[in-house]
Write an enzyme that holds these catalytic residues in place. Structure first.
Site, PDB file in Angstrom:
ATOM      1  N   ASN A   1     -13.962   9.567  27.442  1.00 22.16           N
ATOM      2  CA  ASN A   1     -14.669   9.294  26.254  1.00 22.16           C
ATOM      3  C   ASN A   1     -15.552  10.247  25.818  1.00 22.16           C
ATOM      4  O   ASN A   1     -16.268  11.203  26.914  1.00 22.16           O
ATOM      5  CB  ASN A   1     -15.430   7.917  26.389  1.00 22.16           C
ATOM      6  CG  ASN A   1     -16.625   8.192  27.165  1.00 22.16           C
ATOM      7  OD1 ASN A   1     -17.896   8.379  26.653  1.00 22.16           O
ATOM      8  ND2 ASN A   1     -16.844   8.138  28.643  1.00 22.16           N
TER       9      ASN A   1
ATOM     10  N   PHE B   1     -23.552   8.696  23.096  1.00 19.21           N
ATOM     11  CA  PHE B   1     -24.533   7.645  22.884  1.00 19.21           C
ATOM     12  C   PHE B   1     -24.793   6.929  21.433  1.00 19.21           C
ATOM     13  O   PHE B   1     -25.726   6.941  21.091  1.00 19.21           O
ATOM     14  CB  PHE B   1     -26.007   8.399  23.548  1.00 19.21           C
ATOM     15  CG  PHE B   1     -26.307   8.567  24.787  1.00 19.21           C
ATOM     16  CD1 PHE B   1     -25.638   7.780  25.645  1.00 19.21           C
ATOM     17  CD2 PHE B   1     -27.065   9.819  25.081  1.00 19.21           C
ATOM     18  CE1 PHE B   1     -25.706   8.160  27.066  1.00 19.21           C
ATOM     19  CE2 PHE B   1     -27.309  10.037  26.498  1.00 19.21           C
ATOM     20  CZ  PHE B   1     -26.623   9.373  27.427  1.00 19.21           C
TER      21      PHE B   1
ATOM     22  N   SER C   1     -24.663  12.062  31.569  1.00 24.16           N
ATOM     23  CA  SER C   1     -23.662  12.011  30.392  1.00 24.16           C
ATOM     24  C   SER C   1     -23.183  13.347  29.939  1.00 24.16           C
ATOM     25  O   SER C   1     -23.975  14.097  29.702  1.00 24.16           O
ATOM     26  CB  SER C   1     -24.024  11.155  29.402  1.00 24.16           C
ATOM     27  OG  SER C   1     -23.312  11.422  28.190  1.00 24.16           O
TER      28      SER C   1
ATOM     29  N   ASN D   1     -21.797  13.999  27.028  1.00 22.49           N
ATOM     30  CA  ASN D   1     -21.387  13.892  25.764  1.00 22.49           C
ATOM     31  C   ASN D   1     -22.705  14.169  24.961  1.00 22.49           C
ATOM     32  O   ASN D   1     -22.603  13.818  23.908  1.00 22.49           O
ATOM     33  CB  ASN D   1     -20.894  12.487  25.561  1.00 22.49           C
ATOM     34  CG  ASN D   1     -19.542  12.586  26.282  1.00 22.49           C
ATOM     35  OD1 ASN D   1     -18.855  13.413  26.115  1.00 22.49           O
ATOM     36  ND2 ASN D   1     -19.256  11.386  26.968  1.00 22.49           N
ATOM     37  N   THR D   2     -23.995  14.410  25.645  1.00 18.29           N
ATOM     38  CA  THR D   2     -25.272  14.947  24.827  1.00 18.29           C
ATOM     39  C   THR D   2     -25.183  16.334  25.282  1.00 18.29           C
ATOM     40  O   THR D   2     -25.458  16.634  26.306  1.00 18.29           O
ATOM     41  CB  THR D   2     -26.202  14.013  25.089  1.00 18.29           C
ATOM     42  OG1 THR D   2     -25.902  12.759  24.427  1.00 18.29           O
ATOM     43  CG2 THR D   2     -27.429  14.535  24.408  1.00 18.29           C
TER      44      THR D   2
ATOM     45  N   LYS E   1     -29.273   8.097  37.400  1.00 18.56           N
ATOM     46  CA  LYS E   1     -27.693   8.222  37.633  1.00 18.56           C
ATOM     47  C   LYS E   1     -27.243   9.821  37.328  1.00 18.56           C
ATOM     48  O   LYS E   1     -27.635  10.387  36.671  1.00 18.56           O
ATOM     49  CB  LYS E   1     -27.194   7.538  36.356  1.00 18.56           C
ATOM     50  CG  LYS E   1     -25.764   7.270  36.296  1.00 18.56           C
ATOM     51  CD  LYS E   1     -25.093   6.260  35.447  1.00 18.56           C
ATOM     52  CE  LYS E   1     -23.541   6.119  35.346  1.00 18.56           C
ATOM     53  NZ  LYS E   1     -23.268   5.224  34.359  1.00 18.56           N
TER      54      LYS E   1
ATOM     55  N   ASN F   1     -21.672   9.062  37.247  1.00 22.80           N
ATOM     56  CA  ASN F   1     -21.233   9.150  35.856  1.00 22.80           C
ATOM     57  C   ASN F   1     -19.800   9.720  35.711  1.00 22.80           C
ATOM     58  O   ASN F   1     -18.996   9.829  36.880  1.00 22.80           O
ATOM     59  CB  ASN F   1     -22.086   9.967  35.166  1.00 22.80           C
ATOM     60  CG  ASN F   1     -22.468   9.372  33.731  1.00 22.80           C
ATOM     61  OD1 ASN F   1     -21.390   8.992  32.835  1.00 22.80           O
ATOM     62  ND2 ASN F   1     -23.617   9.193  33.107  1.00 22.80           N
TER      63      ASN F   1
HETATM   64  C1  LIG Z   1     -16.525   4.689  26.880  1.00 25.07           C
HETATM   65  C2  LIG Z   1     -17.502   4.709  27.967  1.00 25.07           C
HETATM   66  C3  LIG Z   1     -19.112   4.901  27.609  1.00 25.07           C
HETATM   67  C4  LIG Z   1     -19.902   5.130  28.766  1.00 25.07           C
HETATM   68  N1  LIG Z   1     -21.330   4.956  28.358  1.00 25.07           N
HETATM   69  C5  LIG Z   1     -22.228   5.436  29.246  1.00 25.07           C
HETATM   70  C6  LIG Z   1     -23.507   5.526  28.981  1.00 25.07           C
HETATM   71  O1  LIG Z   1     -24.004   5.211  27.867  1.00 25.07           O
HETATM   72  N2  LIG Z   1     -24.382   5.668  30.117  1.00 25.07           N
HETATM   73  C7  LIG Z   1     -24.180   5.785  31.321  1.00 25.07           C
HETATM   74  O2  LIG Z   1     -24.899   6.406  32.140  1.00 25.07           O
HETATM   75  N3  LIG Z   1     -22.730   5.824  31.679  1.00 25.07           N
HETATM   76  C8  LIG Z   1     -21.840   5.558  30.501  1.00 25.07           C
HETATM   77  N4  LIG Z   1     -20.478   5.653  31.027  1.00 25.07           N
HETATM   78  C9  LIG Z   1     -19.890   5.860  32.543  1.00 25.07           C
HETATM   79  C10 LIG Z   1     -19.785   4.450  33.406  1.00 25.07           C
HETATM   80  O3  LIG Z   1     -20.794   3.748  33.129  1.00 25.07           O
HETATM   81  C11 LIG Z   1     -19.230   4.854  34.748  1.00 25.07           C
HETATM   82  O4  LIG Z   1     -20.311   5.408  35.566  1.00 25.07           O
HETATM   83  C12 LIG Z   1     -18.062   5.564  34.579  1.00 25.07           C
HETATM   84  O5  LIG Z   1     -17.124   5.060  33.693  1.00 25.07           O
HETATM   85  C13 LIG Z   1     -17.312   5.614  35.833  1.00 25.07           C
HETATM   86  O6  LIG Z   1     -17.011   4.183  36.290  1.00 25.07           O
HETATM   87  P1  LIG Z   1     -15.456   3.644  36.039  1.00 25.07           P
HETATM   88  O7  LIG Z   1     -14.436   4.522  36.522  1.00 25.07           O
HETATM   89  O8  LIG Z   1     -15.536   2.184  36.708  1.00 25.07           O
HETATM   90  O9  LIG Z   1     -15.174   3.581  34.637  1.00 25.07           O
HETATM   91  C14 LIG Z   1     -19.443   5.329  30.021  1.00 25.07           C
HETATM   92  C15 LIG Z   1     -17.944   5.212  30.440  1.00 25.07           C
HETATM   93  C16 LIG Z   1     -17.280   4.944  29.427  1.00 25.07           C
HETATM   94  C17 LIG Z   1     -15.582   4.952  29.973  1.00 25.07           C
END
Ligand SMILES: Cc1cc2nc3c(=O)[nH]c(=O)nc-3n(C[C@H](O)[C@H](O)[C@H](O)COP(=O)(O)O)c2cc1C
Length: 315
Positions: free
Chosen positions: A92, A96, A161, A163-164, A196, A225
């Site tokens: 992804n 934000f 993140s 993505n910023t 995080k 993350n």
């Molecule tokens: C579409 C998407 C959006 C996410 N947005 C955020 C976010 O806004 N802030 C954040 O700290 N992590 C964000 N994450 C990361 C998740 O909170 C998590 O740390 C990461 O996906 C790993 O866990 P998983 O393997 O269970 O997905 C995002 C993940 C995905 C897939």
């Protein structure tokens, strides 16, 4: 999310959801908060808090809302989320997309006053607005915290993140310290604040963050993350820019949890997140040192019974 948000606004639909998917009790107490079970919803799923009451009906023991930034922002152009189905992974680059801290506070005030507030702890993931330069980051986080501090039980400073642009530079010790000092100044109620971290940090860089965490009395670390690394694979989806989550992240995230536990002799609570799909994955993270867990990609692939299944397996 549209369906969940609809169900969230109707008590009868919440009750039906709960009848199918509620998890058994497996209570834990971490950083002074009581959790009905250790499995939480990871940040990024309910970025607008549109479905807040539904998560406990799906069995979750807590949620982390957001990421929220000081200014509302649309995020990156679509498409911005991709599946690597064979690997049970997502990429992804949402960037934000969120309503901004002020609008988020209003949404949460609405959930509170309408009697829909969940019984489990609610966390808030804070990010930096894209338009805010890095040297003003502390102010940006502080404004969001001030607007939201009454509406969440704990806060997560997201400096990881991918993505910023340049956000992850805020994981550097001095930049992160500036943010944490500002937040703790405003934190008169001593709410738990966590950081995080990215799975792409070296253990040395993680150790610096751990030092800071102790010094600034953080409640814990969220590890981890998404990663900017990619597995060896010919799947063209891995050419997409963004953060990778799901199965390919699992081992690295667990290694980082194990490292944090070792370095802090288990004294700093860890929320373990990255590639949890079943009770074995959950147990792996708990045995590595996590006190709480979070799921995002697992919910996408396994569906709504995932929490119930994992909690039953852990019991
Ligand atoms: C579409 C998407 C959006 C996410 N947005 C955020 C976010 O806004 N802030 C954040 O700290 N992590 C964000 N994450 C990361 C998740 O909170 C998590 O740390 C990461 O996906 C790993 O866990 P998983 O393997 O269970 O997905 C995002 C993940 C995905 C897939």
């Amino acid at each position: 999310m549209r369906m969940l948000s609809f169900a969230a606004r109707h008590k009868s639909l919440c009750a039906v959801t709960e009848a199918f998917y509620a998890a058994s009790n497996k209570p834990v107490e971490v950083f002074g908060l009581k959790f009905p079970n250790p499995v939480g919803l990871a940040a990024g799923m309910d970025k607008f808090a549109v479905a807040l009451p539904i998560w406990e009906c799906l069995g979750f023991g807590f949620v982390e809302l957001g990421g929220v930034t000081c200014h509302a922002q649309p995020g990156n152009d679509k498409p911005r989320m991709f599946r690597a189905v064979d690997d049970r992974a997502l990429i992804n680059r949402m960037g934000f997309n969120n309503p901004g801290a002020d609008a988020m506070a209003k949404t949460l005030a609405h959930w509170k006053s309408s009697g829909h507030w969940p019984k489990h702890p609610v966390g808030m993931n804070l990010g930096k607005s894209k338009i805010t330069p890095l040297d003003k980051a502390a102010e940006d986080y502080a404004t969001s915290f001030r607007l939201l501090r009454d509406y969440a039980d704990f806060f997560v400073v997201n400096v990881s993140s991918p993505n910023t642009p340049n956000l992850r530079q805020l994981q550097d010790k001095s930049a992160l310290d500036e943010i944490l000092v500002e937040l703790q100044k405003l934190n008169s109620e001593r709410k738990p604040i966590l950081v995080k971290i990215a799975p792409d940090l070296s253990f040395e860089a993680i150790d610096e963050i751990l030092e800071l965490a102790i010094q600034r009395q953080l409640a814990g670390i969220v590890a981890t993350n998404t990663t900017i690394t990619r597995p060896q694979s010919s799947n063209p989806v891995y050419g997409q820019a963004g953060g990778l989550s799901g199965t390919p992240l699992r081992e690295r995230s667990t290694d980082i949890i194990r490292h944090i536990r070792k370095q802090t002799v288990g004294k700093l609570p860890i929320i373990g997140v990255g590639g949890i799909f079943n009770a074995d994955d959950a147990r792996e993270k708990l045995e590595a040192g996590a006190s709480l867990l979070q799921i995002y990609t697992g919910l996408v692939y396994e569906g709504p019974a995932i929490v119930k299944t994992i909690v039953a397996g852990l019991r």
